[in-house]
Structures are given as C-alpha cells and as structure tokens.
Design a protein around this motif. Structure first.
Motif, PDB file in Angstrom:
ATOM      1  N   HIS A 523      -4.697 -86.904  10.069  1.00 25.62           N
ATOM      2  CA  HIS A 523      -3.394 -86.710   9.432  1.00 25.62           C
ATOM      3  C   HIS A 523      -2.916 -85.288   9.721  1.00 25.62           C
ATOM      4  CE1 HIS A 523      -3.845 -90.409   7.075  1.00 25.62           C
ATOM      5  NE2 HIS A 523      -5.127 -90.078   7.022  1.00 25.62           N
ATOM      6  N   GLY A 524      -1.594 -85.086   9.648  1.00 26.20           N
ATOM      7  CA  GLY A 524      -1.066 -83.747   9.890  1.00 26.20           C
ATOM      8  C   GLY A 524       0.386 -83.778  10.284  1.00 26.20           C
ATOM      9  N   PHE A 525       0.731 -82.975  11.275  1.00 22.67           N
ATOM     10  CA  PHE A 525       2.124 -82.846  11.706  1.00 22.67           C
ATOM     11  C   PHE A 525       2.147 -82.268  13.103  1.00 22.67           C
ATOM     12  CE2 PHE A 525       0.850 -78.881   9.796  1.00 22.67           C
ATOM     13  CZ  PHE A 525       1.448 -77.888  10.548  1.00 22.67           C
ATOM     14  N   GLY A 526       3.330 -82.165  13.680  1.00 28.28           N
ATOM     15  CA  GLY A 526       3.495 -81.574  14.994  1.00 28.28           C
ATOM     16  C   GLY A 526       4.454 -80.402  14.961  1.00 28.28           C
ATOM     17  N   ILE A 527       4.331 -79.544  15.952  1.00 23.29           N
ATOM     18  CA  ILE A 527       5.290 -78.461  16.174  1.00 23.29           C
ATOM     19  C   ILE A 527       5.801 -78.604  17.599  1.00 23.29           C
ATOM     20  CG2 ILE A 527       5.661 -75.987  16.402  1.00 23.29           C
ATOM     21  CD1 ILE A 527       5.281 -76.693  13.539  1.00 23.29           C
ATOM     22  N   LEU A 528       7.099 -78.851  17.748  1.00 29.96           N
ATOM     23  CA  LEU A 528       7.700 -78.940  19.075  1.00 29.96           C
ATOM     24  C   LEU A 528       8.385 -77.629  19.390  1.00 29.96           C
ATOM     25  CD1 LEU A 528       8.213 -80.938  21.456  1.00 29.96           C
ATOM     26  CD2 LEU A 528      10.513 -81.215  20.518  1.00 29.96           C
ATOM     27  N   GLY A 529       7.965 -76.996  20.471  1.00 28.36           N
ATOM     28  CA  GLY A 529       8.594 -75.785  20.955  1.00 28.36           C
ATOM     29  C   GLY A 529       9.303 -76.058  22.267  1.00 28.36           C
ATOM     30  N   VAL A 530      10.590 -75.754  22.328  1.00 22.90           N
ATOM     31  CA  VAL A 530      11.394 -76.047  23.515  1.00 22.90           C
ATOM     32  C   VAL A 530      11.906 -74.742  24.109  1.00 22.90           C
ATOM     33  CG1 VAL A 530      13.313 -77.365  24.458  1.00 22.90           C
ATOM     34  CG2 VAL A 530      12.100 -78.221  22.438  1.00 22.90           C
ATOM     35  N   THR A 531      11.589 -74.505  25.368  1.00 21.74           N
ATOM     36  CA  THR A 531      12.134 -73.398  26.141  1.00 21.74           C
ATOM     37  C   THR A 531      12.938 -73.992  27.286  1.00 21.74           C
ATOM     38  OG1 THR A 531      10.280 -73.241  27.701  1.00 21.74           O
ATOM     39  CG2 THR A 531      10.054 -72.063  25.578  1.00 21.74           C
ATOM     40  N   PRO A 532      13.643 -73.180  28.070  1.00 21.60           N
ATOM     41  CA  PRO A 532      14.385 -73.763  29.193  1.00 21.60           C
ATOM     42  C   PRO A 532      13.501 -74.542  30.167  1.00 21.60           C
ATOM     43  CG  PRO A 532      15.207 -71.569  28.728  1.00 21.60           C
ATOM     44  CD  PRO A 532      14.003 -71.758  27.854  1.00 21.60           C
ATOM     45  N   GLU A 533      12.228 -74.165  30.272  1.00 21.82           N
ATOM     46  CA  GLU A 533      11.369 -74.787  31.271  1.00 21.82           C
ATOM     47  C   GLU A 533      10.434 -75.855  30.725  1.00 21.82           C
ATOM     48  OE1 GLU A 533      12.037 -74.270  34.310  1.00 21.82           O
ATOM     49  OE2 GLU A 533      13.537 -72.798  33.701  1.00 21.82           O
ATOM     50  N   ARG A 534      10.080 -75.788  29.431  1.00 23.27           N
ATOM     51  CA  ARG A 534       9.086 -76.717  28.900  1.00 23.27           C
ATOM     52  C   ARG A 534       9.433 -77.168  27.490  1.00 23.27           C
ATOM     53  NH1 ARG A 534       2.914 -74.532  30.146  1.00 23.27           N
ATOM     54  NH2 ARG A 534       2.987 -74.695  32.438  1.00 23.27           N
ATOM     55  N   ALA A 535       8.986 -78.374  27.167  1.00 26.22           N
ATOM     56  CA  ALA A 535       8.962 -78.844  25.782  1.00 26.22           C
ATOM     57  C   ALA A 535       7.505 -79.123  25.447  1.00 26.22           C
ATOM     58  CB  ALA A 535       9.803 -80.095  25.601  1.00 26.22           C
ATOM     59  N   THR A 536       6.967 -78.374  24.497  1.00 22.15           N
ATOM     60  CA  THR A 536       5.542 -78.424  24.192  1.00 22.15           C
ATOM     61  C   THR A 536       5.316 -78.899  22.771  1.00 22.15           C
ATOM     62  OG1 THR A 536       5.136 -76.546  25.683  1.00 22.15           O
ATOM     63  CG2 THR A 536       3.415 -77.069  24.077  1.00 22.15           C
ATOM     64  N   MET A 537       4.491 -79.928  22.620  1.00 20.16           N
ATOM     65  CA  MET A 537       4.129 -80.407  21.292  1.00 20.16           C
ATOM     66  C   MET A 537       2.698 -79.983  20.971  1.00 20.16           C
ATOM     67  SD  MET A 537       4.941 -82.039  18.492  1.00 20.16           S
ATOM     68  CE  MET A 537       6.163 -83.349  18.610  1.00 20.16           C
ATOM     69  N   GLU A 538       2.530 -79.399  19.779  1.00 24.26           N
ATOM     70  CA  GLU A 538       1.209 -79.071  19.260  1.00 24.26           C
ATOM     71  C   GLU A 538       0.931 -79.966  18.057  1.00 24.26           C
ATOM     72  OE1 GLU A 538       0.849 -74.333  20.386  1.00 24.26           O
ATOM     73  OE2 GLU A 538       1.569 -74.918  18.390  1.00 24.26           O
ATOM     74  N   TRP A 539      -0.271 -80.529  18.007  1.00 23.48           N
ATOM     75  CA  TRP A 539      -0.691 -81.375  16.897  1.00 23.48           C
ATOM     76  C   TRP A 539      -1.591 -80.559  15.965  1.00 23.48           C
ATOM     77  CZ3 TRP A 539       0.844 -83.295  21.403  1.00 23.48           C
ATOM     78  CH2 TRP A 539       1.492 -84.534  21.449  1.00 23.48           C
ATOM     79  N   TYR A 540      -1.249 -80.554  14.693  1.00 27.10           N
ATOM     80  CA  TYR A 540      -2.052 -79.878  13.679  1.00 27.10           C
ATOM     81  C   TYR A 540      -2.646 -80.928  12.750  1.00 27.10           C
ATOM     82  CZ  TYR A 540      -0.238 -75.434  15.273  1.00 27.10           C
ATOM     83  OH  TYR A 540       0.068 -74.331  16.049  1.00 27.10           O
ATOM     84  N   PHE A 541      -3.980 -80.914  12.627  1.00 21.94           N
ATOM     85  CA  PHE A 541      -4.681 -81.911  11.829  1.00 21.94           C
ATOM     86  C   PHE A 541      -5.240 -81.287  10.554  1.00 21.94           C
ATOM     87  CE2 PHE A 541      -5.962 -84.701  15.728  1.00 21.94           C
ATOM     88  CZ  PHE A 541      -4.640 -85.125  15.838  1.00 21.94           C
ATOM     89  N   VAL A 542      -5.175 -82.067   9.471  1.00 21.47           N
ATOM     90  CA  VAL A 542      -5.773 -81.675   8.193  1.00 21.47           C
ATOM     91  C   VAL A 542      -7.212 -82.165   8.190  1.00 21.47           C
ATOM     92  CG1 VAL A 542      -5.629 -81.889   5.682  1.00 21.47           C
ATOM     93  CG2 VAL A 542      -3.531 -81.891   7.066  1.00 21.47           C
ATOM     94  N   GLU A 543      -8.118 -81.295   7.819  1.00 20.62           N
ATOM     95  CA  GLU A 543      -9.532 -81.659   7.836  1.00 20.62           C
ATOM     96  C   GLU A 543      -9.839 -82.802   6.877  1.00 20.62           C
ATOM     97  OE1 GLU A 543     -13.211 -79.086   6.520  1.00 20.62           O
ATOM     98  OE2 GLU A 543     -12.553 -78.467   8.519  1.00 20.62           O
ATOM     99  N   ASP A 544      -9.270 -82.758   5.663  1.00 25.33           N
ATOM    100  CA  ASP A 544      -9.528 -83.799   4.674  1.00 25.33           C
ATOM    101  C   ASP A 544      -8.357 -83.851   3.692  1.00 25.33           C
ATOM    102  OD1 ASP A 544     -10.454 -85.629   2.854  1.00 25.33           O
ATOM    103  OD2 ASP A 544     -12.162 -84.444   2.169  1.00 25.33           O
ATOM    104  N   ILE A 545      -7.516 -84.876   3.804  1.00 24.21           N
ATOM    105  CA  ILE A 545      -6.336 -84.944   2.933  1.00 24.21           C
ATOM    106  C   ILE A 545      -6.711 -85.228   1.486  1.00 24.21           C
ATOM    107  CG2 ILE A 545      -4.745 -85.611   4.768  1.00 24.21           C
ATOM    108  CD1 ILE A 545      -4.941 -88.504   3.660  1.00 24.21           C
ATOM    109  N   GLN A 546      -7.947 -85.609   1.216  1.00 20.03           N
ATOM    110  CA  GLN A 546      -8.376 -85.848  -0.155  1.00 20.03           C
ATOM    111  C   GLN A 546      -8.853 -84.575  -0.847  1.00 20.03           C
ATOM    112  OE1 GLN A 546     -11.192 -89.079   0.408  1.00 20.03           O
ATOM    113  NE2 GLN A 546      -9.573 -90.613   0.232  1.00 20.03           N
TER     114      GLN A 546
END
Length: 571
Positions: A523-546
């Motif tokens: 579980h987690g979320f993403g961060i999309l970073g867009v520059t003129p040359e690239r669109a980069t997605m980073e995935w961030y995961f939660v170790e334990d949502i409980q």
C-alpha cells in the motif's frame, strides 16, 4: 443476513476477487519557505475552541493560475455533527495571505453556512498570483464562537499557460478504506515540501457497513461511521466527516491543494449510469436518489470547483500547468454503460459517454503542452487472457464479428477492458494526432503496475500495428485491500500467500508482456515528476498499514522519455 450483506469471515467483493485471481486466469516537512511556515500550517487556531469548532480542519483544491478552492466545516455546537441537520446558520470570514502571519491579506470574503449544506464552507478565492504559495484561514464571524480561527492552511496556484516551466511534481493516490488500515500514506504526503498538489483518483470513502470489507487477516483496525451501509444523504455526510477527522488526512488536506475525482465507492461498488452492482432498490430505494445523495455530500465535503452535476455542471475537467503539462481528469463513472462481458468491443459500450469522449479526445489531441497526463480512475492497459492464434486472424475475426474482443479475453469488465472499442478509439486518436508523450496515472486496482499501452495487443512487439502509443503508471491503494490482503485470511498462511502472489505477478507479465511490472501486496502512493525530457513515477510503500506509526519508503522508480512512450526502470 439481509440481501447485500456479506459474512465478514468470507467476504470478497467480486472485483477484488477478480483482481486476486487475475494472474491465474492470465497464466491460464515539510516546510513552505522554512520550518516556521510548516509549524504555522499545522498549528491550532485561536483559542481552545478552535479544535472543536473547526474539528474537520481545512482544505484547498483545483488550483488555477489566479484562484483556488478553499474549504472547511464548522461545528457551531456539539450536536451539529455531520449529517445531523442541526445547528444555527454561521457566518465565516476567510482570508488568504502570502505569509503565515497574515501580515498582508491578498484575498478575503464572507460566507454563511447552515445545515442545508452540512455546515461546510467552500469558496473560490480569486485575485491570486500564478505559481505562488499562499496561506489561508477561516474565522467565525458571529454567534457564541465569534473570533475563533481555524488552523492555517497552505496552498499553491498553477503557473500561467504561457510559462516555460521545467518541473511539475505531484502525488497520486486512491482507495482509502478506513477500517483496514491507518492513513500513513497521507501523513507521508503531508510531510513533503516538494509537491505542487495531490491528485486523488477516487474511492476517497467506501460505502460498506462496518466489518463488510475486511483487509489482511480479516482484521479491523478502527471503526468507521456510520456503522451501516451508506445510502442516504445523512449516511454519506457522516462517512465524509469521519474521514476528515483523521489527523493524517486532515493535515495532508491543509498543507497541499488537491485535485479530486470520484470513482465508484463514493456511492456504491461497480456503479454505472443507471445503477451499481451493490445497489438493491428493493430495500435501498432508487438508484437516482442514492446517487444524488452521494454526489451532494461529495460536493459539500470535497475541495472541487463544481458544486453539483445539475444544470449541466460536470466533474471532469482539465488543468494546464504552463507549457509543460495538461492534466486531463475524466469522470469514468457517471456516464458509463452497465458492465458486461459480452460486446465489450462494440461502439454501444461506453465508459465516458459521447459528450465526454469528444472532450477527452479533443483535450489530448489538441493540447499544446509538452506532456499530456490523464488522471485515470480505472486501468486502461489491457489485462487479458491473450489470444494464441495468428494476430492477422484475430484482426480478421474482429472485423467480421466486433463482439470478438480484439485484445483478448478480459478479466475485469469494470476497467477500460470492459469498454475496449472506446479505448481503441481514444488510443487511435492519440496515435493519429502524433501525441507521443501521453501518460496515464491510475488508481482503483489496489496494487502497483507499470505498463506500455499498445495500439493493438496481438501485434505488440511484432510489427508497427502493435506500436506503443502511451504508458500507464499505477500506484497502490492507501489502505483498501490488495491482492495479497484478499487471500491472506490469517497470519499462519502468510508465507503461502506471499508465494502465490509472487507466482501471480510473474504470470501476469508473462501473459501480457506490455505490462512491465506488477506488485500485488503493498500500500502507499506515487509521486509523478515531470520535466521537459522525462516523466518519472516513484512508488512509496507503507511498511504496515495496521501500524499507525509505520515507516514509508521509496520502493521503485520508472520513467518514460518525451516522445518515446516506452517505460524504463531506474530503481
């Protein structure tokens, strides 16, 4: 057990079951300008009453170059809780400033709220400068709480369309089921000072009764309100209020502007234009009444610019961020046909409706920005049991019998796969317009995916007919059950379930080679970073949502290059 209820010990919603079974089928901080600003944005308002009068905090959304939506809710007395329909009308004064101390006010106004709108406040603060960070607050202007001030929120406007900007960075998230986990992901997003906004792609709330939609090991970590299934306006208001009281979610709303789109669970599971899979008119009333109630609560409680879908208003919209990015956010719920497994490749089966399809196609093909990003509620990449016959024979059969699916046998008809003809029409328009920098960012499926989207899957990797025309990055859910959670019914089975998920992930990629990466557990979320040359997605995961204090960390990174819609792994 009444119709529509599920036994918590055996519950699996149909679409979640399909998600967890799909592989088998297929194989078959934060600071603003410094620490002081962050402290101001999370500090309490004036006096001890602030936390009770403004107990649902503040929010902003839909940033444009000269304006932004501001939101809060007031509780004029202890009985005037969400959905109560009680409490006196209350006047609220709002202010926007360039500093957290509010030394200079750049925009302000007054608003009177009442039980008619569940004591929520939503204003469009205008007269702002482009690409600028602002602070905002609300103050009670009359009655016994006069002078009580909310926490200070922080927001940011968009750059003007003619700006040569070189970076846009935003969070991407969806699917926050209250009972199955804590909102660690929202906390991690709130802690960041490097994002322009949060893009929420739906399932902000879930309609299920308490205990009806369980997570890993069938555990409930906290109880949602109301305890019953949400059907009426009162129900939906209470559910929204419970979510907004979560401290991590409230802080994330206060510190970043949001761009939001609903999916199905804000109303009912697998909804379409005339109903939902989990709506039962015989004891829940008409679908039109339920949908209207859910929509009204959503527009009251969410920082979105439209106030209703009556009178021609619609929630689908487009945002331009300089010359760099057009963010196009369609509504894939309100106008779609009922899901079916027959005839998904026929023109009659629509996920957008004709008017919105024209808008979506035009928005992408006529865009003047360097990148086009689609905030996509359900996956567009084909997740199918592929054909194993000659690709040209598949083309021939489909041309003669359009009910024969072009891309393969679908697994989940609630995704774009259930509306394959319309998907092909949209992808063909993107291809014909020469747009080679279209990125879909997607929610809904409670897992992480990286995909290339071919014009024709049976020709993918074989010839020009299978050329890639776009790519898709899909971060996981905030807390809603993942594929692993759906099968991990107890801790004793954890290792066996982990092995099964690993096999499933490999099987999906083997069956559908345009899907480059899939992770069905975290579980987690993403961060999309867009520059003129690239669109980069980073995935961030939660170790334990409980665990409410669980660590959140960077798990993977993929990118696509401008003009080359293939995807490349960099972490």
């Amino acid at each position: 057990m009444t119709l529509g209820e599920r036994d918590p010990a055996t519950q699996l919603d149909r679409r979640a079951f399909l998600r967890s079974a799909s592989a088998a089928v297929g194989a078959a901080a934060l600071a603003t300008a410094g620490a002081a600003s962050a402290d101001a944005a999370t500090s309490g308002g004036s006096g001890p009453q602030a936390s009770s009068v403004f107990r649902h905090s503040v929010a902003s959304g839909d940033p444009l170059p000269d304006r932004v939506i501001l939101w809060t809710r007031v509780t004029p007395d202890d009985a005037a809780v969400p959905g109560s329909g009680t409490g006196r009308p209350t006047a609220v004064h709002w202010e926007v400033s360039t500093s957290p101390q509010f030394a200079a006010i750049v925009s302000s106004g007054d608003y009177v709220t009442s039980p008619d709108r569940d004591h929520t406040v939503k204003v469009d603060a205008t007269g702002l400068r482009p690409a600028s960070r602002y602070f905002y607050r609300f103050t009670i202007a009359d009655g016994p709480h006069k002078g009580v001030t909310s926490v200070t929120g922080r927001t940011k406007t968009a750059p003007p369309a003619d700006t040569d900007n070189d970076l846009l960075k935003f969070a991407v998230c969806s699917c926050s089921n209250y009972e199955t986990g804590f909102f660690n992901a929202y906390r991690a997003m709130a802690d960041r000072d490097d994002i322009d906004f949060v893009l929420h792609l739906g399932d902000y709330t879930y309609e299920y009764a308490s205990g009806e939609y369980l997570g890993k090991y069938l555990e409930i970590v906290r109880r949602v309100q109301p305890l019953k299934n949400t059907v009426t306006l009162k129900d939906y208001r209470i559910r929204q209020g419970k979510h907004h009281e979560d401290p991590d979610l409230a802080r994330c709303h206060a510190l970043h502007p949001w761009v939001c789109m609903w999916d199905d669970h804000e109303t009912a599971d697998n909804s379409y234009d005339g109903g939902a899979e989990d709506h039962f008119p015989e004891f829940q009333g008409s679908w039109a009444d339920r949908k209207r109630a859910a929509d009204e609560a959503y527009f009251e409680w969410m920082p979105v610019r439209p106030n209703s879908i009556d009178g021609g208003e619609h929630l689908y919209r487009r945002f331009t961020f300089g010359k760099l990015v057009d963010l196009v956010v369609p509504d894939l719920r309100s106008y779609r046909s009922k899901q079916t497994y027959i005839g998904t490749d026929t023109p009659e089966q629509t996920i957008t409706g004709n008017a919105q399809l024209d808008w979506l196609r035009t928005s992408l093909t006529t865009s003047k920005t360097r990148w086009q990003v689609v905030g996509n509620e359900v996956m567009i990449v084909p997740l199918v049991v592929p054909w194993v016959i000659n690709p040209d024979l598949v083309d021939f059969l489909h041309s003669k019998f359009d009910y024969i699916p072009r891309d393969g046998l679908l697994v989940d008809n609630d995704q774009w796969d259930g509306y394959a003809d319309e998907r092909h029409e949209l992808l063909s328009a993107i291809d014909a317009a020469g747009k080679k920098s279209v990125v879909f960012v997607t929610g809904d499926i409670h897992s992480s995916w990286v995909s290339e989207i071919p014009l024709n899957t049976v020709h993918y990797g074989k010839n020009a007919k299978g050329r890639v025309v776009a790519c898709e990055f899909t971060p996981p859910s905030i807390t809603a059950p993942s594929g692993y959670d759906e099968i991990a019914l107890n801790e004793a089975a954890a290792s066996v379930c982990a092995d099964a998920v690993s096999v499933a992930q490999s099987a999906i990629k083997a069956a559908d080679p345009w899907i480059k990466d899939v992770e069905l557990t975290s579980h987690g979320f993403g961060i999309l970073g867009v520059t003129p040359e690239r669109a980069t997605m980073e995935w961030y995961f939660v170790e334990d949502i409980q665990d409410p204090q669980s660590r959140v960390s960077l798990a993977k990174r993929w990118y696509t290059e401008h003009g080359k819609p293939k995807v490349i792994k960099s972490l």
